[in-house]
Design a protein around this motif. Structure first.
Motif, PDB file in Angstrom:
ATOM      1  N   GLY A 274     -57.311 -52.211 -10.627  1.00  0.00           N
ATOM      2  CA  GLY A 274     -58.546 -51.501 -10.338  1.00  0.00           C
ATOM      3  C   GLY A 274     -59.591 -52.500  -9.898  1.00  0.00           C
ATOM      4  O   GLY A 274     -60.082 -53.298 -10.700  1.00  0.00           O
TER       5      GLY A 274
ATOM      6  N   ARG B  35     -55.823 -52.949 -15.286  1.00  0.00           N
ATOM      7  CA  ARG B  35     -54.534 -53.233 -14.649  1.00  0.00           C
ATOM      8  C   ARG B  35     -53.468 -52.260 -15.129  1.00  0.00           C
ATOM      9  O   ARG B  35     -53.343 -52.002 -16.326  1.00  0.00           O
ATOM     10  CB  ARG B  35     -54.095 -54.664 -14.966  1.00  0.00           C
ATOM     11  N   GLY B  36     -52.709 -51.761 -14.184  1.00  0.00           N
ATOM     12  CA  GLY B  36     -51.561 -50.931 -14.502  1.00  0.00           C
ATOM     13  C   GLY B  36     -50.299 -51.764 -14.419  1.00  0.00           C
ATOM     14  O   GLY B  36     -49.977 -52.330 -13.359  1.00  0.00           O
TER      15      GLY B  36
ATOM     16  N   ILE C  36     -62.305 -48.965  -7.517  1.00  0.00           N
ATOM     17  CA  ILE C  36     -62.949 -48.311  -8.664  1.00  0.00           C
ATOM     18  C   ILE C  36     -64.450 -48.566  -8.603  1.00  0.00           C
ATOM     19  O   ILE C  36     -64.929 -49.409  -7.847  1.00  0.00           O
ATOM     20  CB  ILE C  36     -62.397 -48.828 -10.017  1.00  0.00           C
TER      21      ILE C  36
ATOM     22  N   GLU D  66     -54.002 -52.723  -4.785  1.00  0.00           N
ATOM     23  CA  GLU D  66     -55.398 -52.606  -5.174  1.00  0.00           C
ATOM     24  C   GLU D  66     -55.849 -51.145  -5.104  1.00  0.00           C
ATOM     25  O   GLU D  66     -55.528 -50.436  -4.157  1.00  0.00           O
ATOM     26  CB  GLU D  66     -56.293 -53.454  -4.263  1.00  0.00           C
ATOM     27  N   LEU D  67     -56.603 -50.731  -6.114  1.00  0.00           N
ATOM     28  CA  LEU D  67     -57.158 -49.386  -6.156  1.00  0.00           C
ATOM     29  C   LEU D  67     -58.660 -49.517  -6.371  1.00  0.00           C
ATOM     30  O   LEU D  67     -59.109 -50.136  -7.336  1.00  0.00           O
ATOM     31  CB  LEU D  67     -56.527 -48.588  -7.307  1.00  0.00           C
TER      32      LEU D  67
ATOM     33  N   ASP E  36     -61.506 -43.737 -13.731  1.00  0.00           N
ATOM     34  CA  ASP E  36     -60.858 -44.853 -13.048  1.00  0.00           C
ATOM     35  C   ASP E  36     -59.648 -45.363 -13.838  1.00  0.00           C
ATOM     36  O   ASP E  36     -58.617 -45.725 -13.254  1.00  0.00           O
ATOM     37  CB  ASP E  36     -61.854 -45.993 -12.844  1.00  0.00           C
TER      38      ASP E  36
ATOM     39  N   VAL F  37     -50.733 -52.426 -10.507  1.00  0.00           N
ATOM     40  CA  VAL F  37     -51.879 -51.769  -9.876  1.00  0.00           C
ATOM     41  C   VAL F  37     -53.159 -52.352 -10.469  1.00  0.00           C
ATOM     42  O   VAL F  37     -53.331 -52.376 -11.687  1.00  0.00           O
ATOM     43  CB  VAL F  37     -51.844 -50.246 -10.094  1.00  0.00           C
TER      44      VAL F  37
ATOM     45  N   VAL G 207     -51.547 -49.614 -19.322  1.00  0.00           N
ATOM     46  CA  VAL G 207     -52.816 -49.859 -18.648  1.00  0.00           C
ATOM     47  C   VAL G 207     -53.702 -50.663 -19.576  1.00  0.00           C
ATOM     48  O   VAL G 207     -53.896 -50.286 -20.735  1.00  0.00           O
ATOM     49  CB  VAL G 207     -53.517 -48.544 -18.248  1.00  0.00           C
TER      50      VAL G 207
ATOM     51  N   HIS H 268     -65.355 -49.985 -17.243  1.00  0.00           N
ATOM     52  CA  HIS H 268     -64.296 -49.159 -16.661  1.00  0.00           C
ATOM     53  C   HIS H 268     -64.488 -47.711 -17.083  1.00  0.00           C
ATOM     54  O   HIS H 268     -64.465 -47.388 -18.269  1.00  0.00           O
ATOM     55  CB  HIS H 268     -62.923 -49.671 -17.110  1.00  0.00           C
TER      56      HIS H 268
ATOM     57  N   ARG I 140     -56.928 -42.974 -13.139  1.00  0.00           N
ATOM     58  CA  ARG I 140     -56.423 -43.121 -11.767  1.00  0.00           C
ATOM     59  C   ARG I 140     -55.454 -44.288 -11.671  1.00  0.00           C
ATOM     60  O   ARG I 140     -54.403 -44.194 -11.013  1.00  0.00           O
ATOM     61  CB  ARG I 140     -57.581 -43.316 -10.785  1.00  0.00           C
ATOM     62  N   VAL I 141     -55.798 -45.399 -12.311  1.00  0.00           N
ATOM     63  CA  VAL I 141     -54.886 -46.545 -12.324  1.00  0.00           C
ATOM     64  C   VAL I 141     -53.596 -46.180 -13.063  1.00  0.00           C
ATOM     65  O   VAL I 141     -52.493 -46.537 -12.629  1.00  0.00           O
ATOM     66  CB  VAL I 141     -55.567 -47.765 -12.974  1.00  0.00           C
TER      67      VAL I 141
END
Length: 384
Positions: free
Chosen positions: A116, A155-156, A195, A192-193, A97, A114, A85, A93, A100-101
């Protein structure tokens, strides 16, 4: 799980994020890159070490892209495995959040990044709101797909993506955009997640320059526009000359387009898309470009014939179709004509006349025990 935070002249928000992450997830591996911040910021990085983070240092500022690549290369060299991440150091950030990512990329597949993405609601600085709106439009034109937050640094990254992402161009903020611009055509997916949108007052630790860095981000699109404009000028002059000599519109359109297309192909191949070299690649790209140029030419002829018959002057009848077909031409050349020679899905592009790509196998070792260090010689001594 590995968290990477590039930092240049950070504030105390970096320390709060590091402390919060390691308090919530004591087992995670956290790397912070001091990208040449200087002695004044040493207490910040000392606090990061005290909290349990690893600080890797560049002796001078080299840019966010270089900082990220330094850690990515380091992780490959030590055989690290597991999702990565990336987060920013300016406090935008939140800890929850970031986690979560991290959980989303861990639970996902090894083909999906993934992101954020902020909603840009609430008290967001005007330059950030306008900048994001403009970048979304430009990104849609350049990449061919839509993204709600094109500038997110949260970014994940699945570990299978690491060799490919390390191979992408860019040294500063444009590096992250280059990754996004090429994701889909290389076979990766994006999730997309949502945040929180967080901004410190006046955003004092952000080093993003809206005009300069936005131009760097979309350099390929700018170069393509320049190449297209040059071809347009050449095509227009040749068309006027040929029509004045022959009095025939259709043959003149074809002859002018052949001349300008040859110049345009050479420029786009070498300068804009930096496509694969070699005889096989040249023939493949030439055939595809020819097919595309033929289709665009046929469309152009139909439009020009219709518009000139409707009473429009020749130059105006040419400008209107060219403008309409500009975006279509860019997308088609990026994804169809010149894409085959670029690296895809973690593979290296074949050099010269080789057409078989050799994929790099994802690494499988767990990360080695952390070594506390001021400066990794490998990181400080190489230029990405």
């Amino acid at each position: 799980m590995i968290v990477v935070i590039p930092a240049y002249e950070p504030g105390h928000a970096l320390v709060r994020v590091v402390q919060g992450l390691l308090l919530e997830r004591p087992c995670l591996e956290l790397f912070v890159v001091d990208d040449g911040s200087g002695p004044r910021y040493a207490p910040i990085f000392d606090a990061v070490r005290a909290a349990g983070g690893v600080v890797l240092s560049h002796p001078r500022n080299r840019g966010k892209g270089v900082a990220l690549k330094s850690v990515f290369r380091h992780l490959l060299n030590i055989g690290a495995s597991g999702p990565i991440v990336t987060a920013d150091a300016d406090g935008q950030h939140r800890v929850d959040d970031i986690l979560r990512v991290a959980d989303a990329v861990t639970a996902g597949d090894d083909r999906t990044m993934v992101l954020g993405c902020r909603g840009f609601t609430g008290p967001v600085p005007l330059r950030s709101r306008l900048g994001n709106a403009a970048s979304r439009v430009l990104f849609r034109l350049g990449a061919g797909w839509s993204l709600s937050d094109t500038q997110t640094g949260l970014r994940g990254i699945p570990d299978a993506m690491l060799p490919w992402i390390l191979d992408q161009a860019g040294e500063r903020f444009e590096y992250e955009q280059n990754v996004l611009l090429r994701l889909h055509e290389a076979g990766w997916r994006v999730r997309e997640l949502s945040i929180a949108t967080v901004y410190e007052p006046h955003n004092p630790t952000s080093h993003f320059r809206p005009v300069v860095d936005s131009l760097r981000v979309f350099v390929p699109l700018v170069w393509f526009a320049g190449s297209s404009f040059l071809a347009f000028l050449l095509d227009t002059v040749a068309l006027v000359v040929f029509v004045s000599i022959t009095g025939l519109l259709i043959p003149s359109v074809i002859a002018a387009r052949l001349l300008s297309a040859t110049v345009n192909f050479a420029m786009n191949r070498r300068v804009v898309f930096r496509a694969q070299s070699g005889r096989r690649a040249l023939w493949r790209q030439g055939v595809r470009y020819g097919l595309l140029a033929t289709a665009l030419l046929a469309s152009n002829v139909v439009w020009m014939s219709f518009l000139t018959d409707a009473g429009l002057p020749l130059l105006l009848a040419k400008v209107i179709p060219e403008g309409i077909l500009f975006v279509t031409a860019y997308q088609a050349q990026r994804t169809f004509v010149f894409a085959a020679g670029r690296a895809r899905s973690g593979e290296k592009a074949a050099p010269d006349d080789e057409d078989n790509n050799g994929a790099e196998a994802p690494h499988s070792k767990r990360i080695a025990p952390i070594v506390r260090m001021e400066e990794d010689p490998h990181l400080a001594g190489r230029t990405s």
